[in-house]
Design a protein around this motif. Structure first.
Motif, PDB file in Angstrom:
ATOM      1  N   GLU A  56      -7.906  -7.594  -6.198  1.00 39.04           N
ATOM      2  CA  GLU A  56      -8.179  -7.079  -7.537  1.00 39.04           C
ATOM      3  C   GLU A  56      -9.370  -7.759  -8.207  1.00 39.04           C
ATOM      4  OE1 GLU A  56      -6.703  -4.618  -9.133  1.00 39.04           O
ATOM      5  OE2 GLU A  56      -4.873  -4.245  -8.012  1.00 39.04           O
ATOM      6  N   ARG A  99      -8.971  -3.347   3.681  1.00 36.84           N
ATOM      7  CA  ARG A  99      -8.887  -2.586   2.435  1.00 36.84           C
ATOM      8  C   ARG A  99      -8.491  -1.146   2.729  1.00 36.84           C
ATOM      9  NH1 ARG A  99     -13.199  -0.032   0.057  1.00 36.84           N
ATOM     10  NH2 ARG A  99     -14.706  -1.560   0.858  1.00 36.84           N
ATOM     11  N   GLY A 100      -7.442  -0.697   2.067  1.00 37.49           N
ATOM     12  CA  GLY A 100      -6.935   0.652   2.267  1.00 37.49           C
ATOM     13  C   GLY A 100      -5.569   0.624   2.919  1.00 37.49           C
ATOM     14  N   LEU A 101      -4.548   0.970   2.154  1.00 32.74           N
ATOM     15  CA  LEU A 101      -3.191   0.945   2.683  1.00 32.74           C
ATOM     16  C   LEU A 101      -3.053   1.890   3.870  1.00 32.74           C
ATOM     17  CD1 LEU A 101      -0.482  -0.443   2.042  1.00 32.74           C
ATOM     18  CD2 LEU A 101       0.112   1.567   0.689  1.00 32.74           C
ATOM     19  N   HIS A 102      -3.756   3.025   3.813  1.00 36.50           N
ATOM     20  CA  HIS A 102      -3.689   3.991   4.907  1.00 36.50           C
ATOM     21  C   HIS A 102      -4.248   3.404   6.203  1.00 36.50           C
ATOM     22  CE1 HIS A 102      -7.813   4.300   3.422  1.00 36.50           C
ATOM     23  NE2 HIS A 102      -8.129   4.803   4.597  1.00 36.50           N
ATOM     24  N   GLU A 127       4.546   3.059  -1.479  1.00 37.23           N
ATOM     25  CA  GLU A 127       3.880   3.831  -2.533  1.00 37.23           C
ATOM     26  C   GLU A 127       4.740   3.903  -3.791  1.00 37.23           C
ATOM     27  OE1 GLU A 127       3.156   7.471  -0.529  1.00 37.23           O
ATOM     28  OE2 GLU A 127       1.430   6.724   0.595  1.00 37.23           O
ATOM     29  N   ASP A 130       4.277   0.743  -5.599  1.00 36.44           N
ATOM     30  CA  ASP A 130       2.991   0.771  -6.291  1.00 36.44           C
ATOM     31  C   ASP A 130       3.103   1.503  -7.621  1.00 36.44           C
ATOM     32  OD1 ASP A 130       0.274   0.296  -6.645  1.00 36.44           O
ATOM     33  OD2 ASP A 130      -0.329   2.089  -5.553  1.00 36.44           O
ATOM     34  N   SER A 134       2.652   0.029 -11.492  1.00 40.64           N
ATOM     35  CA  SER A 134       1.771   0.670 -12.471  1.00 40.64           C
ATOM     36  C   SER A 134       2.506   0.916 -13.787  1.00 40.64           C
ATOM     37  CB  SER A 134       1.230   1.992 -11.915  1.00 40.64           C
ATOM     38  OG  SER A 134       0.424   1.770 -10.772  1.00 40.64           O
ATOM     39  N   LEU A 204       0.497  -4.672  -1.095  1.00 43.86           N
ATOM     40  CA  LEU A 204      -0.250  -3.754  -1.950  1.00 43.86           C
ATOM     41  C   LEU A 204      -1.423  -4.452  -2.623  1.00 43.86           C
ATOM     42  CD1 LEU A 204       2.676  -1.825  -3.636  1.00 43.86           C
ATOM     43  CD2 LEU A 204       0.750  -0.749  -2.461  1.00 43.86           C
ATOM     44  N   HIS A 205      -1.204  -5.677  -3.073  1.00 44.31           N
ATOM     45  CA  HIS A 205      -2.236  -6.413  -3.810  1.00 44.31           C
ATOM     46  C   HIS A 205      -3.528  -6.496  -3.004  1.00 44.31           C
ATOM     47  CE1 HIS A 205      -3.972  -9.405  -6.484  1.00 44.31           C
ATOM     48  NE2 HIS A 205      -4.213 -10.178  -5.447  1.00 44.31           N
ATOM     49  N   THR A 208      -4.703  -2.543  -1.239  1.00 39.96           N
ATOM     50  CA  THR A 208      -5.185  -1.491  -2.132  1.00 39.96           C
ATOM     51  C   THR A 208      -6.671  -1.635  -2.432  1.00 39.96           C
ATOM     52  OG1 THR A 208      -2.997  -1.342  -3.148  1.00 39.96           O
ATOM     53  CG2 THR A 208      -4.827  -0.363  -4.355  1.00 39.96           C
ATOM     54  N   ARG A 209      -7.103  -2.862  -2.770  1.00 33.94           N
ATOM     55  CA  ARG A 209      -8.489  -3.042  -3.208  1.00 33.94           C
ATOM     56  C   ARG A 209      -9.235  -4.123  -2.442  1.00 33.94           C
ATOM     57  NH1 ARG A 209      -9.444  -1.509  -9.447  1.00 33.94           N
ATOM     58  NH2 ARG A 209      -7.820   0.055  -9.659  1.00 33.94           N
TER      59      ARG A 209
END
Length: 231
Positions: A56, A99-102, A127, A130, A134, A204-205, A208-209
């Motif tokens: 992040e 980078r990228g959960l997928h 997901e 996540d 949010s 996720l942290h 995701t980014r």
């Protein structure tokens, strides 16, 4: 305001109240301010003990907004390789988290084709976690959070479960479980004692980014805080 201890938490507290016009006294028992932000050397090698990398920290990221909100725009980060900043190596298997959960999901499905459906079901849970995080960031009202949680049934099912219980439900292959559990060093507990959804939040942290490291090392962060507090 008296701040006892000058780790990243103490520095943030001191700068926050200083920005609001309060007089601040910061006390530190060590030789330097900064706590684990202080690097050290052994021979030719330079170590940053308190920060291997963070997430992040790119444009729009929560950590980036935090530094900007403190007036520390000069603290900048380099993104680590988006293709894989974590490399999990086991005796008979290895995989990278980037980078990228997928990206992580697809690599696991490629390596464990017999568990493809279970992997998809597991990442659906990720997901949902996540979306829950949010909601937590957007709403402080517990009633709003409770209503939001009702729309995420997997969270209600796994809310009190360990990581081991979640993995045993979804997966059978030990290497697949090892890959999912690999980031557990960030929390310092084995899967049998770790809160499962918290661990998914760690994945996720970073996924995701991406992962980032501060330009100039952690002492750059320390020096920026101290200079801002003094000024």
């Amino acid at each position: 305001v008296i701040v006892i201890g000058s780790g990243i938490g103490g520095l943030t507290a001191a700068l926050t109240v200083a920005r609001k016009g309060r007089s601040v006294l910061m006390l530190e028992a060590g030789k330097k301010f900064g706590g684990y932000l202080n690097p050290f050397k052994r021979g030719k090698f330079h170590f940053d003990p308190g920060l291997h990398y963070v997430g992040e920290a790119g444009p729009g990221g929560r950590l980036r907004r935090l530094f900007d909100g403190l007036g520390l725009e000069e603290v900048q980060f380099n993104e680590m390789s988006p293709e894989g900043f974590d490399w999990y190596v086991f005796p008979d298997y290895e995989v990278k988290l980037g980078r990228g959960l997928h990206l992580f999901r697809d690599r696991l499905m490629r390596d464990f084709p017999r568990e493809e459906k279970n992997i998809l079901r597991f990442f659906h849970l990720v997901e949902e976690v996540d979306r829950a995080f949010s909601l937590m960031y957007k709403f402080s009202n517990p009633l709003v959070l409770a209503r939001g949680a009702l729309t995420l049934p997997s969270l209600l099912r796994w809310g009190r479960s360990t990581l081991k219980e979640i993995m045993d439900h979804y997966f059978t292959h030990p290497n697949l479980k090892a890959a999912i559990a690999a980031p557990c060093g960030d929390i310092g507990l084995p899967p049998s004692r770790m809160h499962g959804l918290v661990h998914l939040g760690v994945i996720l942290h970073y996924a995701t980014r991406g992962g980032y490291f501060p330009k100039g090392g952690t002492d750059k962060i320390r020096d920026s805080f101290v200079s801002a507090i003094q000024s």
